[in-house]
Structures are given as C-alpha cells and as structure tokens.
Design a protein around this motif. Structure first.
Motif, short mmCIF file in Angstrom:
data_model
loop_
_atom_site.label_atom_id
_atom_site.label_comp_id
_atom_site.label_asym_id
_atom_site.label_seq_id
_atom_site.Cartn_x
_atom_site.Cartn_y
_atom_site.Cartn_z
N GLN A 152 5.40 14.76 -10.37
CA GLN A 152 6.01 14.97 -11.68
C GLN A 152 5.11 15.80 -12.59
O GLN A 152 5.58 16.73 -13.25
CB GLN A 152 6.29 13.62 -12.35
N LEU A 153 3.84 15.46 -12.63
CA LEU A 153 2.91 16.21 -13.47
C LEU A 153 2.83 17.67 -13.04
O LEU A 153 2.85 18.57 -13.87
CB LEU A 153 1.52 15.58 -13.43
N PHE B 263 1.87 6.68 -6.99
CA PHE B 263 0.89 7.64 -7.48
C PHE B 263 1.24 9.07 -7.06
O PHE B 263 1.00 10.01 -7.80
CB PHE B 263 -0.53 7.27 -7.01
N LEU B 264 1.80 9.23 -5.88
CA LEU B 264 2.20 10.54 -5.41
C LEU B 264 3.34 11.10 -6.26
O LEU B 264 3.33 12.28 -6.63
CB LEU B 264 2.61 10.47 -3.93
N ILE C 276 0.84 -1.20 0.00
CA ILE C 276 0.00 0.00 0.00
C ILE C 276 0.87 1.25 0.00
O ILE C 276 0.60 2.22 -0.73
CB ILE C 276 -0.98 -0.01 1.19
N ILE C 277 1.93 1.25 0.80
CA ILE C 277 2.85 2.40 0.82
C ILE C 277 3.51 2.56 -0.55
O ILE C 277 3.63 3.68 -1.07
CB ILE C 277 3.91 2.23 1.94
#
Length: 145
Positions: free
Chosen positions: A25-26, A19-20, A12-13
């Motif tokens: 980056q975006l 995703f973080l 999970i981490i």
C-alpha cells in the motif's frame, strides 16, 4: 501438538501478509502521488498554453467592449489586455492575474476592487480618482510589456 504448529504457522503467515500488504500500500500510494505530482506539473502549463492560444484565436478582430466604462470595472476585465496577450484567464482572480503579469504594487486596488465587486461598497470621488489614476498606470505597464 500439530494443532499448535498449524496455528503458529497461520499466525506467522497472517502477520507476514499484514506487513506485506502495508508495504505494498505504501509503495502503491507513493507511486500514485508521484504520478499525480508529475502530471499536474506538466498538464497545468500545457492547459494554460492551450487556453492562451485559444483566446488569441477568438480575440482576433474583436473590438474592446470597455470603451466608456468605469476604470474600476476595467481593472477586473481581461478583454482589453488580451489584445496584447496578457489577458486574465477566466479562472484567475484579479490578484492571480496581476501577479502572473508582474504587477505587484497594487494590493490596495485589489482589495478595493473586491469590496466594490463582491461587497457592494461605494467610494468617494477622491478615492475613485486615486484608483483611476493607479489603474491607468497599471494599464500603461501592461502596454509597455
């Protein structure tokens, strides 16, 4: 049992960090792209103005070297027009220069100039006379500005 909980927690981490990082980056590249867009929008006109000011300073007191030269060569040269502050910048093509100063009805001459300048073509006396007449009209337009 504890091993499964530890592995599930690590999984999970790991997914959360993945995703973080993607979101970071975006966000980072969006901000970077915006900065480049704003900087290029500001720097371009400032550099053009600086170049124009420097060309004004360097052209004071200089004579035109175009006297007695061929009209077609004069079409691509900017030194004569720099006297009236409409000169072609060294990085501009003939098409870009004429569009900047508002000459839009000269596509035929631009193509002929490019063929003579870069392709080594020559033209008949009639074509040369027609081109010379058109270039004189363009020169007059520049002087009228």
């Amino acid at each position: 049992m504890y091993l499964i909980k530890i592995l599930a927690s690590l999984f999970i981490i790991g997914i959360s960090v993945t995703f973080l990082i993607r979101s970071i980056q975006l966000l980072f590249f969006s901000i970077l792209k915006l900065f480049v867009w704003v900087f290029s929008g500001i720097a371009g006109p400032i550099l053009n103005l600086l170049h124009l000011l420097l060309s004004r300073i360097s052209s004071k007191g200089s004579k035109s070297i175009l006297e007695g030269s061929d009209d077609l060569k004069e079409a691509g040269n900017y030194q004569e027009q720099s006297k009236i502050n409409l000169g072609r910048f060294p990085f501009e093509t003939l098409r870009e220069w004429w569009l900047r100063v508002g000459i839009t009805d000269s596509e035929e001459i631009i193509e002929i100039f490019n063929k003579v300048r870069y392709g080594g073509f020559t033209f008949s006396k009639e074509e040369t006379t027609r081109i010379s007449r058109k270039i004189r009209q363009i020169r007059q337009k520049l002087k009228d500005l």
